[in-house]
Design a protein around this motif. Structure first.
Motif, mmCIF file in Angstrom:
data_model
loop_
_atom_site.group_PDB
_atom_site.id
_atom_site.type_symbol
_atom_site.label_atom_id
_atom_site.label_comp_id
_atom_site.label_asym_id
_atom_site.label_seq_id
_atom_site.Cartn_x
_atom_site.Cartn_y
_atom_site.Cartn_z
ATOM 1 N N LEU A 10 0.825 -1.210 0.000
ATOM 2 C CA LEU A 10 0.000 0.000 0.000
ATOM 3 C C LEU A 10 0.861 1.262 0.000
ATOM 4 O O LEU A 10 0.543 2.236 -0.692
ATOM 5 C CB LEU A 10 -0.945 -0.005 1.194
ATOM 6 N N LEU A 11 1.940 1.252 0.763
ATOM 7 C CA LEU A 11 2.840 2.410 0.768
ATOM 8 C C LEU A 11 3.488 2.611 -0.600
ATOM 9 O O LEU A 11 3.645 3.745 -1.062
ATOM 10 C CB LEU A 11 3.905 2.253 1.847
ATOM 11 N N LEU A 12 3.864 1.518 -1.244
ATOM 12 C CA LEU A 12 4.423 1.626 -2.595
ATOM 13 C C LEU A 12 3.392 2.153 -3.590
ATOM 14 O O LEU A 12 3.735 2.948 -4.480
ATOM 15 C CB LEU A 12 4.953 0.273 -3.062
ATOM 16 N N ALA A 13 2.151 1.745 -3.437
ATOM 17 C CA ALA A 13 1.093 2.238 -4.321
ATOM 18 C C ALA A 13 0.862 3.732 -4.104
ATOM 19 O O ALA A 13 0.697 4.483 -5.075
ATOM 20 C CB ALA A 13 -0.195 1.463 -4.078
ATOM 21 N N VAL A 14 0.876 4.165 -2.842
ATOM 22 C CA VAL A 14 0.700 5.594 -2.565
ATOM 23 C C VAL A 14 1.868 6.390 -3.132
ATOM 24 O O VAL A 14 1.687 7.471 -3.701
ATOM 25 C CB VAL A 14 0.535 5.840 -1.043
ATOM 26 N N LEU A 15 3.073 5.855 -3.013
ATOM 27 C CA LEU A 15 4.243 6.531 -3.582
ATOM 28 C C LEU A 15 4.132 6.636 -5.104
ATOM 29 O O LEU A 15 4.443 7.685 -5.685
ATOM 30 C CB LEU A 15 5.512 5.781 -3.203
ATOM 31 N N ILE A 19 3.994 10.124 -7.249
ATOM 32 C CA ILE A 19 4.899 10.464 -8.349
ATOM 33 C C ILE A 19 4.110 10.829 -9.601
ATOM 34 O O ILE A 19 4.427 11.811 -10.288
ATOM 35 C CB ILE A 19 5.869 9.300 -8.621
ATOM 36 N N ILE A 20 3.070 10.068 -9.900
ATOM 37 C CA ILE A 20 2.257 10.333 -11.093
ATOM 38 C C ILE A 20 1.557 11.684 -10.978
ATOM 39 O O ILE A 20 1.546 12.479 -11.926
ATOM 40 C CB ILE A 20 1.245 9.194 -11.310
ATOM 41 N N VAL A 21 0.980 11.972 -9.813
ATOM 42 C CA VAL A 21 0.258 13.234 -9.626
ATOM 43 C C VAL A 21 1.226 14.417 -9.664
ATOM 44 O O VAL A 21 0.910 15.466 -10.219
ATOM 45 C CB VAL A 21 -0.552 13.199 -8.314
ATOM 46 N N THR A 22 2.421 14.246 -9.108
ATOM 47 C CA THR A 22 3.410 15.326 -9.149
ATOM 48 C C THR A 22 3.844 15.609 -10.584
ATOM 49 O O THR A 22 3.970 16.777 -10.986
ATOM 50 C CB THR A 22 4.630 14.960 -8.291
ATOM 51 N N GLN A 23 4.063 14.567 -11.361
ATOM 52 C CA GLN A 23 4.440 14.759 -12.764
ATOM 53 C C GLN A 23 3.313 15.442 -13.535
ATOM 54 O O GLN A 23 3.551 16.332 -14.354
ATOM 55 C CB GLN A 23 4.773 13.413 -13.406
ATOM 56 N N ALA A 41 -2.153 19.521 -6.710
ATOM 57 C CA ALA A 41 -1.455 19.849 -5.467
ATOM 58 C C ALA A 41 -2.272 19.428 -4.252
ATOM 59 O O ALA A 41 -1.718 18.912 -3.268
ATOM 60 C CB ALA A 41 -1.163 21.346 -5.418
ATOM 61 N N VAL A 42 -3.582 19.602 -4.317
ATOM 62 C CA VAL A 42 -4.442 19.184 -3.208
ATOM 63 C C VAL A 42 -4.412 17.657 -3.065
ATOM 64 O O VAL A 42 -4.371 17.131 -1.945
ATOM 65 C CB VAL A 42 -5.882 19.706 -3.422
ATOM 66 N N ILE A 43 -4.400 16.953 -4.180
ATOM 67 C CA ILE A 43 -4.311 15.493 -4.127
ATOM 68 C C ILE A 43 -3.000 15.067 -3.478
ATOM 69 O O ILE A 43 -2.961 14.146 -2.655
ATOM 70 C CB ILE A 43 -4.474 14.887 -5.535
ATOM 71 N N ASN A 44 -1.903 15.757 -3.813
ATOM 72 C CA ASN A 44 -0.613 15.453 -3.188
ATOM 73 C C ASN A 44 -0.642 15.707 -1.691
ATOM 74 O O ASN A 44 -0.065 14.948 -0.912
ATOM 75 C CB ASN A 44 0.499 16.282 -3.823
ATOM 76 N N VAL A 45 -1.304 16.762 -1.272
ATOM 77 C CA VAL A 45 -1.392 17.070 0.158
ATOM 78 C C VAL A 45 -2.233 16.025 0.880
ATOM 79 O O VAL A 45 -1.937 15.659 2.028
ATOM 80 C CB VAL A 45 -1.959 18.498 0.361
ATOM 81 N N VAL A 46 -3.256 15.497 0.233
ATOM 82 C CA VAL A 46 -4.107 14.473 0.842
ATOM 83 C C VAL A 46 -3.372 13.128 0.921
ATOM 84 O O VAL A 46 -3.589 12.349 1.854
ATOM 85 C CB VAL A 46 -5.428 14.339 0.055
ATOM 86 N N LEU A 47 -2.481 12.866 -0.026
ATOM 87 C CA LEU A 47 -1.787 11.590 -0.045
ATOM 88 C C LEU A 47 -0.811 11.435 1.117
ATOM 89 O O LEU A 47 -0.563 10.311 1.572
ATOM 90 C CB LEU A 47 -1.032 11.413 -1.366
ATOM 91 N N PHE A 48 -0.256 12.522 1.635
ATOM 92 C CA PHE A 48 0.705 12.406 2.728
ATOM 93 C C PHE A 48 0.075 11.843 3.998
ATOM 94 O O PHE A 48 0.613 10.873 4.560
ATOM 95 C CB PHE A 48 1.388 13.746 3.010
ATOM 96 N N PRO A 49 -1.048 12.381 4.476
ATOM 97 C CA PRO A 49 -1.645 11.768 5.672
ATOM 98 C C PRO A 49 -2.115 10.332 5.431
ATOM 99 O O PRO A 49 -2.081 9.504 6.348
ATOM 100 C CB PRO A 49 -2.825 12.671 6.012
ATOM 101 N N THR A 50 -2.505 10.042 4.211
ATOM 102 C CA THR A 50 -2.906 8.674 3.881
ATOM 103 C C THR A 50 -1.729 7.721 4.056
ATOM 104 O O THR A 50 -1.861 6.657 4.668
ATOM 105 C CB THR A 50 -3.429 8.606 2.433
ATOM 106 N N ALA A 51 -0.576 8.108 3.529
ATOM 107 C CA ALA A 51 0.613 7.274 3.678
ATOM 108 C C ALA A 51 1.030 7.174 5.140
ATOM 109 O O ALA A 51 1.460 6.111 5.598
ATOM 110 C CB ALA A 51 1.750 7.850 2.843
ATOM 111 N N PHE A 52 0.889 8.251 5.882
ATOM 112 C CA PHE A 52 1.254 8.234 7.298
ATOM 113 C C PHE A 52 0.353 7.288 8.081
ATOM 114 O O PHE A 52 0.830 6.536 8.943
ATOM 115 C CB PHE A 52 1.174 9.650 7.867
ATOM 116 N N LEU A 53 -0.931 7.285 7.788
ATOM 117 C CA LEU A 53 -1.861 6.372 8.451
ATOM 118 C C LEU A 53 -1.558 4.914 8.105
ATOM 119 O O LEU A 53 -1.619 4.037 8.965
ATOM 120 C CB LEU A 53 -3.297 6.713 8.091
#
Length: 63
Positions: A10-15, A19-23, A41-53
């Protein structure tokens, strides 16, 4: 600390999604599509807490 394969996958999938959203965000900014840039950018900000959880749930504290 044991780590399950599911949480690592799951962490690899979020990463990968990050990467895709940043590109995509950089591409949209280059072509001056600022609305799409802000959405990415909002999607990238949402992905960080998801990965942290996912990271916190995957670590067994009792081991």
């Amino acid at each position: 600390m044991k780590r399950s394969y599911v949480s690592v996958a799951l962490l690899l999938a979020v990463l990968l999604v990050n990467i895709i959203v940043t590109q995509y965000m950089v591409h949209q900014y280059f072509y001056e599509n600022y609305t799409n840039t802000i959405i990415a950018a909002v999607i990238n900000v949402v992905l960080f807490p998801t990965a942290f959880l996912i990271y916190k749930k995957g670590v067994n504290i009792n081991d």
